[in-house]
Scaffold this motif. Structure first.
Motif, PDB file in Angstrom:
ATOM      1  N   ALA A 124       0.828  -1.210   0.000  1.00  0.00           N
ATOM      2  CA  ALA A 124       0.000   0.000   0.000  1.00  0.00           C
ATOM      3  C   ALA A 124       0.860   1.256   0.000  1.00  0.00           C
ATOM      4  CB  ALA A 124      -0.930  -0.015   1.214  1.00  0.00           C
ATOM      5  N   LEU A 125       1.954   1.269   0.779  1.00  0.00           N
ATOM      6  CA  LEU A 125       2.805   2.457   0.835  1.00  0.00           C
ATOM      7  C   LEU A 125       3.550   2.656  -0.483  1.00  0.00           C
ATOM      8  CD1 LEU A 125       4.004   4.809   2.348  1.00  0.00           C
ATOM      9  CD2 LEU A 125       5.700   3.269   3.352  1.00  0.00           C
ATOM     10  N   ALA A 126       4.062   1.576  -1.071  1.00  0.00           N
ATOM     11  CA  ALA A 126       4.770   1.710  -2.349  1.00  0.00           C
ATOM     12  C   ALA A 126       3.846   2.250  -3.431  1.00  0.00           C
ATOM     13  CB  ALA A 126       5.363   0.362  -2.751  1.00  0.00           C
ATOM     14  N   ASP A 127       2.614   1.759  -3.492  1.00  0.00           N
ATOM     15  CA  ASP A 127       1.654   2.250  -4.486  1.00  0.00           C
ATOM     16  C   ASP A 127       1.336   3.722  -4.267  1.00  0.00           C
ATOM     17  OD1 ASP A 127       1.603  -0.254  -5.622  1.00  0.00           O
ATOM     18  OD2 ASP A 127      -0.245  -0.881  -4.606  1.00  0.00           O
ATOM     19  N   ALA A 128       1.176   4.126  -2.996  1.00  0.00           N
ATOM     20  CA  ALA A 128       0.843   5.518  -2.696  1.00  0.00           C
ATOM     21  C   ALA A 128       1.979   6.453  -3.095  1.00  0.00           C
ATOM     22  CB  ALA A 128       0.529   5.668  -1.205  1.00  0.00           C
ATOM     23  N   VAL A 129       3.222   6.072  -2.820  1.00  0.00           N
ATOM     24  CA  VAL A 129       4.355   6.921  -3.186  1.00  0.00           C
ATOM     25  C   VAL A 129       4.448   7.078  -4.699  1.00  0.00           C
ATOM     26  CG1 VAL A 129       6.870   7.107  -3.130  1.00  0.00           C
ATOM     27  CG2 VAL A 129       5.635   6.408  -1.073  1.00  0.00           C
ATOM     28  N   ARG A 130       4.287   5.980  -5.449  1.00  0.00           N
ATOM     29  CA  ARG A 130       4.331   6.076  -6.912  1.00  0.00           C
ATOM     30  C   ARG A 130       3.176   6.928  -7.437  1.00  0.00           C
ATOM     31  NH1 ARG A 130       5.967   0.552  -6.577  1.00  0.00           N
ATOM     32  NH2 ARG A 130       3.785  -0.101  -6.818  1.00  0.00           N
ATOM     33  N   ARG A 131       2.003   6.787  -6.855  1.00  0.00           N
ATOM     34  CA  ARG A 131       0.844   7.553  -7.311  1.00  0.00           C
ATOM     35  C   ARG A 131       1.044   9.054  -7.101  1.00  0.00           C
ATOM     36  NH1 ARG A 131      -2.389   5.104  -4.549  1.00  0.00           N
ATOM     37  NH2 ARG A 131      -2.868   6.559  -2.862  1.00  0.00           N
ATOM     38  N   PHE A 132       1.554   9.443  -5.937  1.00  0.00           N
ATOM     39  CA  PHE A 132       1.771  10.865  -5.669  1.00  0.00           C
ATOM     40  C   PHE A 132       2.970  11.393  -6.461  1.00  0.00           C
ATOM     41  CE2 PHE A 132      -0.939  10.032  -2.050  1.00  0.00           C
ATOM     42  CZ  PHE A 132      -1.612  11.234  -1.873  1.00  0.00           C
ATOM     43  N   GLY A 133       3.941  10.503  -6.798  1.00  0.00           N
ATOM     44  CA  GLY A 133       5.112  10.963  -7.526  1.00  0.00           C
ATOM     45  C   GLY A 133       4.861  11.195  -8.997  1.00  0.00           C
ATOM     46  N   LYS A 134       3.932  10.478  -9.606  1.00  0.00           N
ATOM     47  CA  LYS A 134       3.719  10.570 -11.048  1.00  0.00           C
ATOM     48  C   LYS A 134       2.392  11.209 -11.422  1.00  0.00           C
ATOM     49  CE  LYS A 134       6.633   6.552 -11.947  1.00  0.00           C
ATOM     50  NZ  LYS A 134       6.742   5.205 -12.558  1.00  0.00           N
ATOM     51  N   GLY A 135       1.513  11.429 -10.435  1.00  0.00           N
ATOM     52  CA  GLY A 135       0.234  12.046 -10.731  1.00  0.00           C
ATOM     53  C   GLY A 135       0.287  13.549 -10.532  1.00  0.00           C
ATOM     54  N   PRO A 136      -0.894  14.201 -10.507  1.00  0.00           N
ATOM     55  CA  PRO A 136      -0.928  15.648 -10.274  1.00  0.00           C
ATOM     56  C   PRO A 136      -0.475  15.990  -8.858  1.00  0.00           C
ATOM     57  CG  PRO A 136      -3.140  14.717 -10.205  1.00  0.00           C
ATOM     58  CD  PRO A 136      -2.233  13.622 -10.670  1.00  0.00           C
ATOM     59  N   ALA A 137      -0.041  17.231  -8.661  1.00  0.00           N
ATOM     60  CA  ALA A 137       0.452  17.672  -7.348  1.00  0.00           C
ATOM     61  C   ALA A 137      -0.718  17.799  -6.380  1.00  0.00           C
ATOM     62  CB  ALA A 137       1.179  19.003  -7.483  1.00  0.00           C
ATOM     63  N   ASN A 138      -0.825  16.883  -5.440  1.00  0.00           N
ATOM     64  CA  ASN A 138      -1.840  16.951  -4.395  1.00  0.00           C
ATOM     65  C   ASN A 138      -1.253  16.333  -3.134  1.00  0.00           C
ATOM     66  OD1 ASN A 138      -1.742  14.295  -5.087  1.00  0.00           O
ATOM     67  ND2 ASN A 138      -3.883  14.111  -5.681  1.00  0.00           N
ATOM     68  N   ASN A 139      -2.070  16.208  -2.100  1.00  0.00           N
ATOM     69  CA  ASN A 139      -1.558  15.678  -0.837  1.00  0.00           C
ATOM     70  C   ASN A 139      -2.622  14.828  -0.168  1.00  0.00           C
ATOM     71  OD1 ASN A 139      -3.028  17.409   1.396  1.00  0.00           O
ATOM     72  ND2 ASN A 139      -2.411  18.845  -0.204  1.00  0.00           N
ATOM     73  N   GLY A 140      -2.205  14.020   0.786  1.00  0.00           N
ATOM     74  CA  GLY A 140      -3.089  13.152   1.554  1.00  0.00           C
ATOM     75  C   GLY A 140      -2.305  12.486   2.662  1.00  0.00           C
ATOM     76  N   ASP A 141      -2.909  11.552   3.338  1.00  0.00           N
ATOM     77  CA  ASP A 141      -2.205  10.842   4.393  1.00  0.00           C
ATOM     78  C   ASP A 141      -2.754   9.422   4.487  1.00  0.00           C
ATOM     79  OD1 ASP A 141      -4.651  11.902   5.410  1.00  0.00           O
ATOM     80  OD2 ASP A 141      -4.010  11.311   7.408  1.00  0.00           O
ATOM     81  N   MET A 142      -1.992   8.533   5.138  1.00  0.00           N
ATOM     82  CA  MET A 142      -2.393   7.150   5.287  1.00  0.00           C
ATOM     83  C   MET A 142      -1.817   6.615   6.592  1.00  0.00           C
ATOM     84  SD  MET A 142       0.132   5.259   2.529  1.00  0.00           S
ATOM     85  CE  MET A 142      -0.575   3.652   2.932  1.00  0.00           C
ATOM     86  N   ALA A 143      -2.486   5.612   7.154  1.00  0.00           N
ATOM     87  CA  ALA A 143      -2.030   4.976   8.395  1.00  0.00           C
ATOM     88  C   ALA A 143      -1.081   3.837   8.052  1.00  0.00           C
ATOM     89  CB  ALA A 143      -3.221   4.454   9.196  1.00  0.00           C
ATOM     90  N   ILE A 144       0.072   3.819   8.709  1.00  0.00           N
ATOM     91  CA  ILE A 144       1.062   2.766   8.503  1.00  0.00           C
ATOM     92  C   ILE A 144       1.541   2.267   9.852  1.00  0.00           C
ATOM     93  CG2 ILE A 144       1.854   3.686   6.287  1.00  0.00           C
ATOM     94  CD1 ILE A 144       4.254   4.847   7.798  1.00  0.00           C
ATOM     95  N   ARG A 145       2.222   1.117   9.856  1.00  0.00           N
ATOM     96  CA  ARG A 145       2.846   0.563  11.064  1.00  0.00           C
ATOM     97  C   ARG A 145       4.328   0.383  10.788  1.00  0.00           C
ATOM     98  NH1 ARG A 145      -0.721  -4.622  11.539  1.00  0.00           N
ATOM     99  NH2 ARG A 145      -0.567  -4.303   9.278  1.00  0.00           N
TER     100      ARG A 145
END
Length: 823
Positions: free
Chosen positions: A365-386
């Motif tokens: 989930a974290l790897a997908d989120a980083v790639r999505r924010f890196g190659k998509g439009p400039a936006n922001n969000g957050d996610m829960a991780i352990r």
């Protein structure tokens, strides 16, 4: 607070004008008189008088014009406008004159320090006052200064302060106070960007502002204010952030005031505070950084093919929030110290990918989120991780896609939650211990009822058997085992701090001496036992029997640890020390209140306690001994007795030296008693019980059938007339039908109407009726919860003789009090 001198200035101006006019009239009259007497010419005198009038009118008009101009020039500012302008969240601002008088202050400053004092004479500790005074001198001399950490005399609140000289004549100092609260990232950063740090960033081409999630500005740097509205002192608080910017058809961003004449800006958003971790909510505030695209750290038109530049790394490294950057492929480029602390990587470098920091279940989930924010439009969000370093505690990771920063494509933000996690674990441990204590107290209370019946029936059977009978030894064995079980329940109650204590004022060395011979037998020949005492030890208030149990338990625990070390040899040292309040203050402990203490130190040479077990040794049923060789209640009992006596106990390890091997050390702090304590009444009660021989009517209220039967038989055998009831309602009915009674013997907790409720209803009819409560809970706890006069107490389990003696002593005291009243 607004101070103005406008009225006073106006009055002084009018007075000066009147004096000047009066002097002019007198001078004119004198000149005309002298000319008349000298020339005796009316025409010459009239011409002279007219010329003087014309000249005076011109001078008067010119002086009025200059005075008005001077008044307009020197008119003081409208301080109400200044107050509205300096209102900034999280920053206390005050303005003082050269006499250190408070001229103006915002609401935050008055909330922190009030309006009775002005910088540098605030309610702070001595080092802070010296720092403020030094800062004031430097500001008047150099134009600006700053201080380090400022504290109140109690050391509670902490601030940082910056002072700046201002005004037309440099007659004022502007003081800015920022709260040093690590949990308030917004307040800290607001103080930084509005101060000297924000000025440094502006000189480097980086303008900063704090903007809420509603798009409203909360604080800006002086450079941002100047480029937005042309006034560096403007706060811009309350204005819309986007209204100060504009973009062209290529989505390049400019300051609206500069237009295309100014350089294009790169906009980067850094979330400061996250709400509802893991739910995807927007940040409550963000740090907006506008960076000139012509700088070396990147451009909007062309991306510089370098990684994060030193300027950007220095900028992110100065922020207290944990920040890191990755490229478009999700590889780490940089992480500041706060981020390294948050992921427990201070001693080693970051891994190649962010997913290497989290547990296996969160990697994808974290790897997908980083790639999505890196190659998509400039936006922001957050996610829960352990995190792998804290797999049990989810944290919130903020992600923001950024553009124009070279290879940097994703900005990661993570709050350093190490301290928060530690506090959560402590709260969870305390909650667990409280639950176990309540369970242990309830089990011990119920078990005491069973033991009361067993011990009571054994006593009654022993009355019918004499030594030598075939059943006598068996009964004695049952009674001995029942008493052993009762000792276990006392340990449970000691752990849950619900046992009944009989405190006395005593000297700690006397208690150690009482048990020294017993300890020597318990330790054996192979263990050397030494005792050392300080002089002038203060007395302590504690139950001597329970204190002896503390000493014995600690000694036995040390003996077992030393016997596990091969030959079983070792040395046990007990020492008493005098610790003053000044010593406690130097320790700086957050747990021990500042006071005088008498300390007991028990140290062995058993090798010490493993570090991972130090936090668990006082837990109930925790033991490192072999199965069947320990209950795990020894140290938990010690802990409960010490805490119930108002003391503190700590365990640590002592390193090995040339003289002795390593071992464990237990330190017990007992507060020094101040004042007198009534002597124990046990002897008086026994004497009163022996003198009582006239019987009496007793109402026995107990819901447990076994306990009620034993108590009824014991009291009947002692000559009392007993009426039994199973709950409070039956007790009140018995009082109405078979009363009056000389004494009521009642349990506390019963189904339906409990004992205290029944007694309160009874006292309305017989206010002087003696009451004896029997319970397995602590007497101190019951007395706090039950507000009843003339109340006595007997703990469970009790023997036949103890219940008879208790009832007899209470009746004897009550009868003696009646005689004294009659006489």
């Amino acid at each position: 607070m607004i101070t103005t001198l406008q009225g006073q200035h106006s009055d002084q101006s009018v007075t000066r004008q009147r004096l000047w006019l009066a002097g002019l009239v007198l001078a004119l009259a004198a000149s005309v008189a002298v000319l008349w007497f000298a020339s005796e010419s009316a025409l010459l005198t009239a011409v002279f008088f007219g010329g003087i009038l014309v000249l005076a009118a011109a001078v008067f008009a010119f002086r009025n014009f200059g005075t008005e101009a001077q008044v307009d020039e020197l008119a003081p500012p409208d301080w109400s406008v200044t107050v509205a302008a300096i209102e900034q969240p999280g920053i206390g601002i005050a303005i003082t004159d050269r006499a250190n008088r408070l001229t103006c202050a915002n609401g935050t400053f008055t909330d922190w320090f009030g309006t009775g004092t002005a910088p540098p004479n605030l309610s702070l500790d001595r080092p802070s006052l010296e720092a403020l005074t030094r800062s004031a001198r430097e500001a008047w001399r150099d134009g600006a200064s700053a201080t380090g950490e400022l504290k109140t005399p109690q050391g509670e609140a902490k601030w940082a302060c910056a002072a700046q000289r201002a005004g037309r004549g440099d007659d004022y100092l502007i003081w800015r106070f920022t709260a040093l609260d690590s949990a308030d990232a917004q307040g800290m950063i607001a103080g930084a960007i509005t101060g000297h740090f924000g000025t440094l960033l502006s000189e480097a081409g980086v303008e900063t502002a704090i903007v809420g999630d509603d798009g409203i500005i909360r604080a800006v740097s002086q450079g941002f204010a100047y480029r937005s509205v042309g006034d560096a002192s403007a706060t811009l608080a309350g204005q819309e952030f986007v209204s100060l910017l504009r973009s062209d058809d290529q989505e390049r961003i400019y300051f609206a005031r500069e237009g295309r004449k100014g350089p294009a800006q790169l906009l980067t958003q850094v979330p400061l505070e996250q709400r509802n971790s893991g739910r995807g909510d927007a940040p409550s505030a963000s740090l907006m950084m506008l960076i000139e695209s012509g700088l070396a750290i990147g451009g909007a038109e062309e991306a510089v093919g370098s990684a994060a530049t030193p300027q950007l790394e220095a900028l992110l490294g100065a922020l207290p929030l944990g920040l890191a950057m990755t490229d478009r492929d999700g590889r780490f480029l940089f992480g500041n110290q706060a981020f390294l602390r948050a992921v427990d990587r201070e001693e080693e470098a970051l891994p190649q990918y962010p997913s290497d920091l989290v547990v296996r279940e969160d990697k994808g989930a974290l790897a997908d989120a980083v790639r999505r924010f890196g190659k998509g439009p400039a936006n922001n969000g957050d996610m829960a991780i352990r995190l792998r370093s804290q797999p049990e505690d989810p944290v919130s990771l903020g992600l923001a896609g950024v553009r124009g920063l070279g290879e940097a494509a994703v900005l990661l933000s993570l709050t350093d939650s190490t301290e928060e996690t530690r506090l959560k674990r402590q709260v969870a441990q305390a909650t667990k211990m409280q639950a176990v204590g309540q369970l242990a107290g309830g089990v011990a209370h119920d078990f005491n009822n069973v033991l009361t019946a067993i011990i009571g029936y054994c006593d009654l059977m022993l009355l019918r058997h004499t030594p030598g009978d075939s059943d006598y030894d068996d009964i004695q064995q049952i009674r001995a085992n029942s008493n052993r079980a009762a000792s276990l329940t006392r340990q449970l109650l000691a752990f849950s701090r619900q046992q009944t204590l009989r405190p006395e004022v005593l000297q700690l060395p006397d208690v150690v001496s009482e048990v020294s011979q017993l300890l020597k037998r318990l330790l054996g020949e192979k263990i050397e036992f030494r005792v050392h005492h300080d002089r002038d030890l203060g007395p302590v208030r504690a139950d001597p029997q329970q204190l002896e149990q503390v000493i014995v338990n600690l000694a036995v625990n040390a003996r077992d640890a030393m016997q596990m070390r091969g030959d079983g040899r070792g040395k046990l040292t007990m020492a008493t020390r005098r610790v003053s309040a000044a010593d406690i203050r130097k320790m700086g402990s957050d747990f021990i209140p500042v006071a005088d203490y008498t300390v007991l130190i028990v140290q062995d040479t058993g090798g010490g306690i493993p570090g991972e077990l130090l936090g668990k040794i006082f837990e109930p049923f925790f033991t490192t001994k072999e199965q069947g060789k320990g209950t795990g209640l020894g140290l938990s009992t010690v802990y409960g007795i010490v805490k119930q006596s108002g003391g503190f106990i700590f365990a640590d390890n002592v390193s090995a030296t040339d003289r002795q091997p390593a071992g464990a050390r237990f330190t017990v702090y007992l507060p020094v008693h101040r004042g007198e304590l009534p002597q124990p009444k046990a002897a008086e009660e026994e004497r009163a019980a022996s003198d009582w021989s006239t019987g009496g009517k007793v109402l026995l209220v107990e819901d447990e059938d076994m306990v009620r039967a034993v108590a009824e038989r014991a009291l009947s055998r002692a000559g009392f007339t007993v009426t039994a009831a199973s709950d409070g309602e039956e007790g009140l009915a018995a009082i109405a039908n078979a009363g009056p009674f000389d004494l009521v013997l009642s349990d506390v907790v019963m189904p339906g109407m409990d004992g205290p409720t029944m007694v309160k209803a009874l006292r309305k009819q017989q206010p002087d009726m003696p009451i004896v409560f029997m319970s397995g809970y602590a007497e101190e706890q019951l007395r706090k919860e039950i507000d009843i006069d003339n109340m006595h107490f007997i703990p469970k389990p009790f023997s036949v003789q103890q219940i008879s003696d208790k009832v007899g002593s209470v009746l004897a005291v009550a009868r003696s009090a009646e005689k004294d009243v009659k006489s």
